[in-house]
Design an enzyme around this catalytic site. Structure first.
Site, short mmCIF file in Angstrom:
data_model
loop_
_atom_site.label_atom_id
_atom_site.label_comp_id
_atom_site.label_asym_id
_atom_site.label_seq_id
_atom_site.Cartn_x
_atom_site.Cartn_y
_atom_site.Cartn_z
N GLU A 1 -6.00 -8.31 0.52
CA GLU A 1 -6.66 -7.91 1.76
C GLU A 1 -8.13 -7.63 1.45
O GLU A 1 -8.45 -6.97 0.46
CB GLU A 1 -6.02 -6.66 2.37
CG GLU A 1 -4.59 -6.85 2.88
CD GLU A 1 -4.05 -5.61 3.58
OE1 GLU A 1 -4.88 -4.76 4.01
OE2 GLU A 1 -2.82 -5.48 3.70
N GLU B 1 0.79 -1.24 0.00
CA GLU B 1 0.00 0.00 0.00
C GLU B 1 0.82 1.29 0.00
O GLU B 1 0.77 2.07 0.96
CB GLU B 1 -0.97 -0.01 1.18
CG GLU B 1 -2.01 -1.11 1.08
CD GLU B 1 -3.15 -0.97 2.10
OE1 GLU B 1 -3.14 -0.01 2.89
OE2 GLU B 1 -4.04 -1.83 2.11
#
Length: 386
Positions: free
Chosen positions: A304, A202
Site C-alpha cells: 500500500e 496491518e
C-alpha cells in the site's frame, strides 16, 4: 473439507497458471472499498447503499437489518468493479490487483450476533475471474480479521476500540478462512491467476501470540490444505505476512524450519510519517528509501502507498492537486516512489478508484486520467530525477 476426486485435483493443478512469485516486477492496485467499504474514500457509494453516517460495515448492517443490508451490499459488489476497470488496468500497464476481503466472506467464520453482510463469495469469484481473464495476478488479503485486528479502523469492517482478534478462538476462525480460500483457489478455475494469500493486514503491534501462535498456525493451515489436495510445491501459493518493519514483530520467527514460497508486505504512506511535509523532503525521502530486511531476505512487496501528503498541507498552494503547476512535482514523486519500491519485488498502489471530489492522490485511475501517472513505465528513472 470436502473430498475431491483425483480428476478434480488434477484439474486444479493443471489450471493453475501461476507458480509462486512471477519473475517480473509487481505493479498493481488495491481494490479498496470494494469488499470492505471505507466511507472516507467512497462516500457517495456509502450513502447510495443506505448506510448514511454509519462508520463501518458492521454499523451499516446493524442499522439496515440483515436482509436490507445483504441486498445493498450485493448490489455494490456486483457493480463497483467491472470488466471495464480491468481493461483500463491493462491499458495502464498494471499486472496485479490486491483484493482486501473480510473473514465474513467465508460465512462459517461469522459468530452469532455479528453484523456482517452475507452472500459475498460469488462476487469474489466473479472479480478474480475477471482478473484471470485479463491475465492480471491476484493477491487475496485477509483485511478484516475475526474480532478486529486494529482499533478504530473502517478497513477492519468494524470501527471499535476492542481488538479482540488476538485470542486462540479468533486465530482458529482466521485459519478457517485461510483453509477455505486455499481450497477454493486451487479448485475453482476463476482463481487461476491468484498467486498470493496474505494472512493478515496491518495488525496492531505488541501481541506476542501473533508471532508465536497465529502465523505458524496460518502457515501450517495453508500448506496442509494444499497437501491434502496433492498440490505440488511448484503450484503452491505464496504466503504473505506484514514485515517486522510494521511493528508487530518478525512474522517468520516461529514458523516451521522447512518453509517455502514466502513473501513480506509493508506499507509506505508518507502522509502518516514524521517526514516534514515539503516537496523537497518528500522527494528526498522517496529517492533514498530503502527497506532493510530482518527476515532472511524474503521478497518484499510494498502493498500500500499513495500520493497523499500530510493533511494540514494537502490543500496548500504547494501541494493542492487542483493547481496544475503541481502536477509535474507529483509526477516526479510518483516515479521516485516506484523507483524505490521496484528495488524490492514491486508495489500495489492504494487504491484503484475513489470518490474524493477530484483528489486523485488516492486514485491510480484518476491520476492517470489527469496525466500525473504515465502509462509507460520505461522512463521511471529519468522521471524521478533522483
Amino acid at each position: 473439507m470436502a473430498k475431491l476426486t483425483l480428476l478434480t485435483t488434477l484439474f486444479a493443478v493443471i489450471s493453475k497458471t501461476l507458480a509462486a512469485l512471477p519473475n517480473h516486477k509487481i505493479r498493481g492496485v488495491n481494490l479498496g472499498s470494494f469488499f470492505i467499504v471505507e466511507p472516507w474514500m467512497s462516500s457517495q457509494t456509502w450513502k447510495s447503499m443506505g448506510c448514511g453516517n454509519a462508520k463501518s460495515e458492521w454499523d451499516c448492517v446493524a442499522s439496515l437489518g440483515q436482509e436490507r443490508a445483504d441486498t445493498a451490499f450485493q448490489k455494490h459488489w456486483d457493480t463497483f468493479i467491472t470488466a471495464e476497470d480491468f481493461d483500463k488496468m491493462k491499458e495502464y500497464g498494471l499486472n496485479t490487483v490486491r483484493i482486501p476481503v473480510g473473514h465474513w466472506f467465508v460465512e462459517e467464520t461469522i459468530a452469532p450476533g455479528e453484523n456482517w453482510p452475507r452472500g459475498g463469495m460469488k462476487y469474489l469469484d466473479k472479480v478474480v475471474g475477471l482478473a484471470g481473464s485479463h491475465n492480471i495476478s491476484v493477491i487475496l488479503d485477509l483485511h478484516g480479521a475475526p474480532g478486529v485486528q486494529a482499533p478504530n479502523n473502517a478497513f477492519t469492517g468494524h470501527t471499535t476500540e476492542n481488538t479482540g482478534f488476538y485470542s486462540p478462538d479468533n486465530y482458529n476462525r482466521a485459519c478457517t478462512f485461510l483453509r477455505n480460500m486455499t481450497e477454493r483457489i486451487h479448485t475453482h478455475d476463476q482463481y487461476k491467476t491468484t498467486f498470493i494469500l496474505e494472512v493478515l493486514n496491518e495488525p496492531e503491534p505488541n501481541h506476542a501470540s501473533l508471532i508465536s501462535s497465529c502465523y505458524p498456525k496460518a502457515y501450517t493451515t495453508i500448506r496442509s490444505t494444499e497437501s491434502s489436495l496433492s498440490i505440488p510445491e511448484s503450484h503452491a501459493l505464496t504466503i504473505q505476512m506484514m514485515s517486522s518493519a510494521w511493528g508487530a514483530g518478525n512474522p517468520l520467527h516461529s514458523l516451521p524450519n522447512s518453509t517455502f514460497n514466502l513473501a513480506l508486505d509493508t506499507h509506505r504512506y508518507l502522509t502518516y510519517s514524521s517526514i516534514p511535509p515539503t516537496k523537497a523532503d518528500y522527494l528526498n525521502a522517496s529517492c533514498g528509501d530503502t527497506f532493510p530486511s530482518e527476515e532472511n531476505n524474503k521478497p518484499l512487496i510494498i502493498g500500500e502507498w499513495s500520493l497523499a501528503v500530510k493533511q494540514e498541507k494537502e490543500w496548500s498552494d504547494e501541494f493542492s492537486p487542483t493547481r496544475k503547476e503541481n502536477h509535474g512535482w507529483y509526477r516526479r514523486w510518483w516515479a521516485a516512489q516506484v523507483r524505490a519500491y521496484e528495488k524490492q519485488k514491486g508495489w500495489v498502489f492504494w487504491s484503484w478508484k475513489t470518490e474524493l471530489g477530484g483528489d486523485w492522490r488516492w486514485s491510480y485511475k484518476e491520476a492517470v486520467e489527469v496525466g500525473v501517472i504515465p502509462k509507460d513505465f520505461s522512463k521511471v528513472g529519468e522521471m524521478a530525477e533522483c
